[in-house]
Design an enzyme around this catalytic site. Structure first.
Site, PDB file in Angstrom:
ATOM      1  N   GLY A 100      -1.089   9.574   3.165  1.00 53.89           N
ATOM      2  CA  GLY A 100      -2.158   8.843   3.140  1.00 53.89           C
ATOM      3  C   GLY A 100      -3.263   9.470   2.044  1.00 53.89           C
ATOM      4  NE  ARG A 101      -4.886   5.604  -1.613  1.00 57.31           N
ATOM      5  CZ  ARG A 101      -4.019   4.771  -2.539  1.00 57.31           C
ATOM      6  NH1 ARG A 101      -3.345   5.473  -3.401  1.00 57.31           N
ATOM      7  NH2 ARG A 101      -4.149   3.644  -2.482  1.00 57.31           N
ATOM      8  CE  LYS A 119     -22.063  -4.042   7.266  1.00 56.13           C
ATOM      9  NZ  LYS A 119     -23.134  -3.899   8.311  1.00 56.13           N
ATOM     10  CG  ASP A 134      -8.148   4.163  -1.928  1.00 59.41           C
ATOM     11  OD1 ASP A 134      -7.729   2.828  -1.981  1.00 59.41           O
ATOM     12  OD2 ASP A 134      -7.159   5.079  -2.054  1.00 59.41           O
ATOM     13  CD  GLU A 153      -7.255   3.734   2.507  1.00 59.67           C
ATOM     14  OE1 GLU A 153      -5.998   4.486   2.491  1.00 59.67           O
ATOM     15  OE2 GLU A 153      -8.093   4.215   3.376  1.00 59.67           O
ATOM     16  CG  LEU A 154      -2.222  -1.594  -0.982  1.00 58.34           C
ATOM     17  CD1 LEU A 154      -1.614  -3.007  -0.824  1.00 58.34           C
ATOM     18  CD2 LEU A 154      -0.787  -0.657  -0.980  1.00 58.34           C
ATOM     19  CG  HIS A 178      25.159 -17.699  -4.425  1.00 60.61           C
ATOM     20  ND1 HIS A 178      25.006 -17.008  -3.321  1.00 60.61           N
ATOM     21  CD2 HIS A 178      26.352 -17.511  -4.995  1.00 60.61           C
ATOM     22  CE1 HIS A 178      26.356 -16.694  -2.848  1.00 60.61           C
ATOM     23  NE2 HIS A 178      27.204 -16.960  -3.935  1.00 60.61           N
TER      24      HIS A 178
END
Length: 227
Positions: A18-19, A42, A61, A68-69, A210
């Site tokens: 995580g971060r 906020k 973040d 968080e991407l 396919h």
């Protein structure tokens, strides 16, 4: 564990530490910026990236309540730049600017790059139950052997997929989950389809490529409810 050290032998190490954006180090409250209970910035309900100070924005973040991407922060930043530019031009009404250049945080595809990749978009089964009620959702699932692996005698590697739909009407899809090779590539296109209102009827009336693992989504008939 404390000062004790243990030596173990494993096949795979998954780094998932995580971060933390560390918003408390930015002295945001000194500038009058309101923080959420998470200690992150906020945002506003109608414009998540805009703080309580009109000219101060936050993306990524450091912002409360958003995934968080990296692609999320990147796209949100671009949308914020568009909104600021349009406001400077003062040629369009505020509501039109927010509608056209707002960031939609729904239906964001996510992948876990573990040895067997996992990806999803939308809700989990539990989240769908909590929002709609268990009696109002239908869960389709399927296990398949990737064709490129099926020629290996005794192969035990399979992929698994789950489709979470509303039971009524055309069965709008609220969640898609996939475990198997190329999970990141599989889920990306479905994320766009879900944003446009994908239903089980759409999948049943369409054709997959396919041979591919993704084509199994077009042939899902077994429901979890059936046992």
């Amino acid at each position: 564990t404390g000062e004790k050290r243990h030596k173990i032998q494993v096949n795979t190490i998954l780094v998932a530490i995580g971060r933390d954006a560390g918003p408390e180090k930015l002295a945001l409250q000194n500038a009058g910026i309101e923080l959420a209970p998470s200690k992150k910035v906020k945002g506003r309900q109608d414009e998540p990236e805009r703080t309580n100070i009109d000219h101060i924005y936050a993306v990524g973040d450091v912002l409360d309540g958003v995934p968080e991407l990296m692609p999320v922060a990147q796209k949100a930043g671009k949308q914020v730049a568009h909104r600021i530019h349009e406001r400077m031009l003062a040629e369009k009404p505020e509501e039109e600017i927010k509608k056209k250049y707002g960031t939609d945080y729904q239906h964001i595809p996510t992948t876990v790059f573990s040895p067997v990749e996992y990806s999803f978009v939308g809700q989990s089964e539990q989240e769908a139950i909590e929002e709609y009620g268990e009696e109002n959702i239908e869960v389709y699932h399927r296990e398949a052997t990737p064709l490129q692996l099926s020629i290996v005698k005794g192969n035990l590697r399979t992929c698994y997929m789950k489709l979470i739909c509303l039971r009524t009407g055309p069965q709008r899809v609220v969640g898609m989950h996939y475990l198997g090779p190329g999970a990141d590539e599989v889920i990306a296109g479905y994320a766009i389809a879900m944003k446009l209102g994908l239903t089980k009827e759409h999948l049943d009336g369409s054709f997959g490529v396919h041979p591919s693992n993704s084509e199994e989504y077009f042939n899902m008939e077994i429901t979890k409810r059936s046992g």
